[in-house]
Design a protein around this motif. Sequence first.
Motif, PDB file in Angstrom:
ATOM      1  N   LEU A 275       0.813  -1.220   0.000  1.00 19.34           N
ATOM      2  CA  LEU A 275       0.000   0.000   0.000  1.00 19.34           C
ATOM      3  C   LEU A 275       0.845   1.268   0.000  1.00 19.34           C
ATOM      4  CD1 LEU A 275      -2.908  -0.892   2.438  1.00 19.34           C
ATOM      5  CD2 LEU A 275      -3.017  -0.617  -0.051  1.00 19.34           C
TER       6      LEU A 275
ATOM      7  N   LEU B 119       1.210   3.297  -3.397  1.00 20.07           N
ATOM      8  CA  LEU B 119       0.100   3.906  -4.131  1.00 20.07           C
ATOM      9  C   LEU B 119       0.350   5.347  -4.546  1.00 20.07           C
ATOM     10  CD1 LEU B 119      -3.174   2.526  -2.585  1.00 20.07           C
ATOM     11  CD2 LEU B 119      -2.241   2.143  -4.862  1.00 20.07           C
ATOM     12  N   ASN B 120       0.933   6.124  -3.686  1.00 16.82           N
ATOM     13  CA  ASN B 120       1.169   7.532  -4.012  1.00 16.82           C
ATOM     14  C   ASN B 120       2.633   7.805  -4.313  1.00 16.82           C
ATOM     15  OD1 ASN B 120      -1.547   8.302  -3.653  1.00 16.82           O
ATOM     16  ND2 ASN B 120      -1.244   8.205  -1.440  1.00 16.82           N
TER      17      ASN B 120
ATOM     18  N   LYS C  70      -7.213   4.000 -13.689  1.00 13.91           N
ATOM     19  CA  LYS C  70      -7.592   4.504 -12.373  1.00 13.91           C
ATOM     20  C   LYS C  70      -6.543   4.216 -11.307  1.00 13.91           C
ATOM     21  CE  LYS C  70     -12.477   4.351 -13.387  1.00 13.91           C
ATOM     22  NZ  LYS C  70     -13.787   3.885 -13.024  1.00 13.91           N
TER      23      LYS C  70
ATOM     24  N   ARG D 124      -4.802   1.596 -10.563  1.00 14.83           N
ATOM     25  CA  ARG D 124      -4.672   0.238 -10.015  1.00 14.83           C
ATOM     26  C   ARG D 124      -3.338  -0.360 -10.464  1.00 14.83           C
ATOM     27  NH1 ARG D 124      -9.024  -3.565  -8.666  1.00 14.83           N
ATOM     28  NH2 ARG D 124      -8.053  -5.583  -8.326  1.00 14.83           N
TER      29      ARG D 124
ATOM     30  N   ASP E 189      -4.984  -1.101  -5.075  1.00 13.00           N
ATOM     31  CA  ASP E 189      -5.631   0.161  -5.426  1.00 13.00           C
ATOM     32  C   ASP E 189      -5.936   0.917  -4.142  1.00 13.00           C
ATOM     33  OD1 ASP E 189      -8.045  -0.821  -4.357  1.00 13.00           O
ATOM     34  OD2 ASP E 189      -8.858  -1.354  -6.304  1.00 13.00           O
ATOM     35  N   GLU E 190      -6.629   2.037  -4.263  1.00  9.23           N
ATOM     36  CA  GLU E 190      -6.858   2.887  -3.094  1.00  9.23           C
ATOM     37  C   GLU E 190      -7.679   2.207  -2.001  1.00  9.23           C
ATOM     38  OE1 GLU E 190     -10.065   3.421  -6.028  1.00  9.23           O
ATOM     39  OE2 GLU E 190      -7.923   3.697  -6.201  1.00  9.23           O
ATOM     40  N   THR E 191      -8.344   1.098  -2.306  1.00  8.97           N
ATOM     41  CA  THR E 191      -9.144   0.397  -1.305  1.00  8.97           C
ATOM     42  C   THR E 191      -8.414  -0.744  -0.620  1.00  8.97           C
ATOM     43  OG1 THR E 191     -10.159  -1.090  -2.930  1.00  8.97           O
ATOM     44  CG2 THR E 191     -11.298   0.997  -2.466  1.00  8.97           C
TER      45      THR E 191
END
Length: 138
Positions: free
Chosen positions: A66, A69-70, A107, A109, A131-133
């Motif tokens: 995670l 992600l950014n 998006k 992912r 992904d963001e989730t």
Amino acid sequence: MRLAGIEDTDIMLDEYGQPVVEAGIPQIVSGKECLLQDIRCEMLTEEGELIYEDEEGKEAYGYGLLEFLNGEDDILGEIQARIIEKLSKREDIDESSIKAEVVVENKGRIRAIVSFNTSDDKENSIEVNVDETGVYIE
């Protein structure tokens, strides 16, 4: 922390991480399936997430996907390196056989197709999506 391997047995988990129970009896997984289940669980785990974890860096349990992600710069290369590093610590995996193809999809992912050979010379493949989730194993 001790990692599960081909010689181990554990409680079988479903795709949601819950024990598989049949007729009130928890099912077990052993051999290569135990190893693969532990790898999938570790891929879903963030480093430091387990309260009883006592290792750091490569030896820490959890892939920590995670955090990418950014990320910026060479995020795909960093994810690929993390996956290879984490898998290479396992005695039942041929380190030279580890491959990770990482791509960014629509998006944002991130998808990684990971393959490796176990000590029985069989190729195994796991697809990891971030992904963001959250992190998901396909």
